[in-house]
Design a protein around this motif. Sequence first.
Motif, PDB file in Angstrom:
ATOM      1  N   LEU A   1     -41.045  15.993 -16.747  1.00 47.22           N
ATOM      2  CA  LEU A   1     -40.732  17.225 -17.585  1.00 47.22           C
ATOM      3  C   LEU A   1     -39.986  18.028 -16.852  1.00 47.22           C
ATOM      4  CD1 LEU A   1     -44.077  18.152 -19.085  1.00 47.22           C
ATOM      5  CD2 LEU A   1     -42.191  17.283 -20.189  1.00 47.22           C
ATOM      6  N   ALA A   2     -38.979  18.946 -17.197  1.00 49.38           N
ATOM      7  CA  ALA A   2     -38.136  19.607 -16.569  1.00 49.38           C
ATOM      8  C   ALA A   2     -38.957  20.451 -15.419  1.00 49.38           C
ATOM      9  CB  ALA A   2     -37.537  20.503 -17.539  1.00 49.38           C
ATOM     10  N   GLU A   3     -40.125  21.184 -16.005  1.00 47.05           N
ATOM     11  CA  GLU A   3     -40.879  22.025 -15.078  1.00 47.05           C
ATOM     12  C   GLU A   3     -41.231  21.311 -13.913  1.00 47.05           C
ATOM     13  OE1 GLU A   3     -41.608  21.724 -18.492  1.00 47.05           O
ATOM     14  OE2 GLU A   3     -40.377  23.211 -19.190  1.00 47.05           O
ATOM     15  N   THR A   4     -41.783  19.939 -14.043  1.00 45.53           N
ATOM     16  CA  THR A   4     -42.245  19.390 -12.875  1.00 45.53           C
ATOM     17  C   THR A   4     -40.940  19.188 -11.796  1.00 45.53           C
ATOM     18  OG1 THR A   4     -43.814  18.180 -14.360  1.00 45.53           O
ATOM     19  CG2 THR A   4     -43.217  16.947 -12.339  1.00 45.53           C
ATOM     20  N   PHE A   5     -39.938  18.680 -12.424  1.00 44.17           N
ATOM     21  CA  PHE A   5     -38.681  18.412 -11.496  1.00 44.17           C
ATOM     22  C   PHE A   5     -38.447  19.508 -10.864  1.00 44.17           C
ATOM     23  CE2 PHE A   5     -34.220  18.542 -10.942  1.00 44.17           C
ATOM     24  CZ  PHE A   5     -33.907  17.343 -10.233  1.00 44.17           C
ATOM     25  N   THR A   6     -38.121  20.721 -11.461  1.00 42.95           N
ATOM     26  CA  THR A   6     -37.763  21.898 -10.960  1.00 42.95           C
ATOM     27  C   THR A   6     -38.925  22.506  -9.940  1.00 42.95           C
ATOM     28  OG1 THR A   6     -38.663  23.389 -12.790  1.00 42.95           O
ATOM     29  CG2 THR A   6     -36.207  22.834 -12.683  1.00 42.95           C
ATOM     30  N   SER A   7     -40.039  22.407 -10.147  1.00 45.34           N
ATOM     31  CA  SER A   7     -41.283  22.766  -9.266  1.00 45.34           C
ATOM     32  C   SER A   7     -41.128  21.922  -7.889  1.00 45.34           C
ATOM     33  CB  SER A   7     -42.572  22.595 -10.094  1.00 45.34           C
ATOM     34  OG  SER A   7     -43.606  22.841  -9.351  1.00 45.34           O
TER      35      SER A   7
END
Length: 169
Positions: free
Chosen positions: A22-28
């Motif tokens: 997910l985008a959140e996983t990548f950005t985190s």
Amino acid sequence: SCYATLLNAWRAIDEQDVGVVLAETFTSHCRGIGYRGNLEQVFDALDWDSDGTLTIVEFDSETAGIWKEEKRARDRSEENPETIALLEAVDRESFWKLLDKRFASRFQAWGVLDLQRTGSIGLEGFKRFCMMLQHRGDIGVLFASVAQQKDTIVAEDFGDEVAAQYHKQ
């Protein structure tokens, strides 16, 4: 870079080893290793289909091939149906992305594949087409996952728009 290879970077991001994050996983993850740039722009540039997820193919198609082969080798002893479905999906996605890069449209790709204008392609013709494209996946698995009619690929397998254009001719 804190990773020696793109594959190592992907492994660190994709902790579940499923080929998609997910985008959140990548950005985190990127924030966690100290990246301070505009992660929304980076993610949008990588997320070709703008679905809010990043697949291994979108991350790097060459890395996807290596990841897929390693995953297949790790999971071979299990012959897990979920793993088989995942690998087929990676093959299909990689194939469609390759077509989208090489041809102006999928209809144009279909025209190159179906040079004889027979309306269907068997495994041998599909293998030649994939070799011409230098597709690195398992062509037999890919053929089986694309071909809705078990022994041939038809225009409909390339999508409704391709089928409509083909049948207008």
